[in-house]
Design a protein around this motif. Structure first.
Motif, PDB file in Angstrom:
ATOM      1  N   ASN A 167     -49.905 -14.943   7.626  1.00  0.00           N
ATOM      2  CA  ASN A 167     -51.016 -14.111   7.194  1.00  0.00           C
ATOM      3  C   ASN A 167     -52.310 -14.840   7.514  1.00  0.00           C
ATOM      4  O   ASN A 167     -52.377 -16.064   7.416  1.00  0.00           O
ATOM      5  N   PHE A 203     -48.406  -5.008   3.596  1.00  0.00           N
ATOM      6  CA  PHE A 203     -49.693  -5.674   3.735  1.00  0.00           C
ATOM      7  C   PHE A 203     -49.544  -7.191   3.804  1.00  0.00           C
ATOM      8  O   PHE A 203     -50.407  -7.870   4.309  1.00  0.00           O
ATOM      9  N   THR A 240     -61.460 -11.297   4.368  1.00  0.00           N
ATOM     10  CA  THR A 240     -60.489 -10.393   4.987  1.00  0.00           C
ATOM     11  C   THR A 240     -59.087 -10.992   4.894  1.00  0.00           C
ATOM     12  O   THR A 240     -58.906 -12.206   4.980  1.00  0.00           O
ATOM     13  N   TRP A 241     -58.113 -10.109   4.690  1.00  0.00           N
ATOM     14  CA  TRP A 241     -56.690 -10.477   4.686  1.00  0.00           C
ATOM     15  C   TRP A 241     -56.048  -9.686   5.809  1.00  0.00           C
ATOM     16  O   TRP A 241     -55.995  -8.460   5.750  1.00  0.00           O
ATOM     17  N   ASN A 242     -55.589 -10.345   6.846  1.00  0.00           N
ATOM     18  CA  ASN A 242     -55.022  -9.691   8.030  1.00  0.00           C
ATOM     19  C   ASN A 242     -55.966  -8.612   8.553  1.00  0.00           C
ATOM     20  O   ASN A 242     -55.578  -7.476   8.792  1.00  0.00           O
ATOM     21  N   GLU A 243     -57.242  -8.992   8.682  1.00  0.00           N
ATOM     22  CA  GLU A 243     -58.315  -8.169   9.242  1.00  0.00           C
ATOM     23  C   GLU A 243     -58.725  -6.996   8.346  1.00  0.00           C
ATOM     24  O   GLU A 243     -59.474  -6.127   8.778  1.00  0.00           O
ATOM     25  N   SER A 244     -58.263  -6.923   7.082  1.00  0.00           N
ATOM     26  CA  SER A 244     -58.668  -5.864   6.160  1.00  0.00           C
ATOM     27  C   SER A 244     -59.483  -6.478   5.027  1.00  0.00           C
ATOM     28  O   SER A 244     -59.095  -7.504   4.474  1.00  0.00           O
ATOM     29  N   PRO A 245     -60.610  -5.867   4.657  1.00  0.00           N
ATOM     30  CA  PRO A 245     -61.442  -6.424   3.588  1.00  0.00           C
ATOM     31  C   PRO A 245     -60.708  -6.441   2.250  1.00  0.00           C
ATOM     32  O   PRO A 245     -60.028  -5.474   1.887  1.00  0.00           O
ATOM     33  N   VAL A 246     -60.849  -7.550   1.518  1.00  0.00           N
ATOM     34  CA  VAL A 246     -60.207  -7.703   0.220  1.00  0.00           C
ATOM     35  C   VAL A 246     -61.155  -8.446  -0.723  1.00  0.00           C
ATOM     36  O   VAL A 246     -62.154  -9.015  -0.302  1.00  0.00           O
ATOM     37  N   GLN A 280     -57.587  -9.564  -5.262  1.00  0.00           N
ATOM     38  CA  GLN A 280     -56.515  -9.109  -4.376  1.00  0.00           C
ATOM     39  C   GLN A 280     -55.866 -10.287  -3.656  1.00  0.00           C
ATOM     40  O   GLN A 280     -54.649 -10.305  -3.466  1.00  0.00           O
ATOM     41  N   TYR A 333     -51.901 -11.231  -3.454  1.00  0.00           N
ATOM     42  CA  TYR A 333     -51.189 -11.416  -2.188  1.00  0.00           C
ATOM     43  C   TYR A 333     -50.574 -12.806  -2.098  1.00  0.00           C
ATOM     44  O   TYR A 333     -49.443 -12.971  -1.619  1.00  0.00           O
ATOM     45  N   GLN A 353     -67.781 -11.406   3.946  1.00  0.00           N
ATOM     46  CA  GLN A 353     -66.709 -10.485   3.578  1.00  0.00           C
ATOM     47  C   GLN A 353     -65.381 -11.206   3.773  1.00  0.00           C
ATOM     48  O   GLN A 353     -65.105 -11.733   4.838  1.00  0.00           O
TER      49      GLN A 353
END
Length: 150
Positions: free
Chosen positions: A65, A59, A76-82, A86, A90, A74
């Motif tokens: 990144n 991830f 996002t971390w590399n297009e994923s919600p976090v 989190q 990271y 919202q």
């Protein structure tokens, strides 16, 4: 026979001979230049050190990144919600990687300032050194479109 500036009538010269004074000043100037320490310009570079630790999870990208905030706030971390917690984890993982991956931050122009501020505070607290804003061109067009006519 007349000397420089003197009269034949035996009167003393009224002009001071400045040649020895200039010679002494030149010698002092040369001594001053010689005693000044030489300035050296050094570029400090942290060289990579071999690290035999476990590879990071998939991830966290080892090169770069992207951390973003959508228009609905919202994160996002590399297009994923976090979540913010989190992100802290990271960023701690990226900080331990050698070399440290680049972090690109791209908030949406319509996102809330509070969310952006909280995210930037987490990034600052993590101590990330390779950080940059991306997508700044969207703010130029956003400001022009939202500005009232003159």
């Amino acid at each position: 026979m007349a000397m420089s500036g003197g009269n034949d009538d035996g009167e003393p010269m009224m002009e001071m001979n400045t040649t020895p004074l200039i010679d002494v000043l030149l010698v002092l100037l040369i001594m001053f230049i010689i005693t000044i320490p030489v300035q050296t310009h050094a570029v400090k570079i942290d060289l990579p050190v071999s690290d035999n630790s476990d590879p990071p999870p998939d991830f966290v990208d080892p090169v770069k990144n992207r951390l973003g905030i959508t228009a609905t706030n919202q994160i996002t971390w590399n297009e994923s919600p976090v979540s913010l917690n989190q992100i802290k984890q990271y960023l701690a993982q990226t900080k331990s990687m050698v070399p440290e991956p680049e972090l690109q931050f791209q908030p949406d122009p319509l996102s809330a300032y509070l969310t952006t501020d909280q995210t930037l505070a987490v990034i600052k607290d993590s101590g990330v050194t390779k950080f940059g804003f991306v997508g700044n061109e969207q703010y130029g067009s956003f400001n022009k479109a939202s500005r009232p006519p003159n």
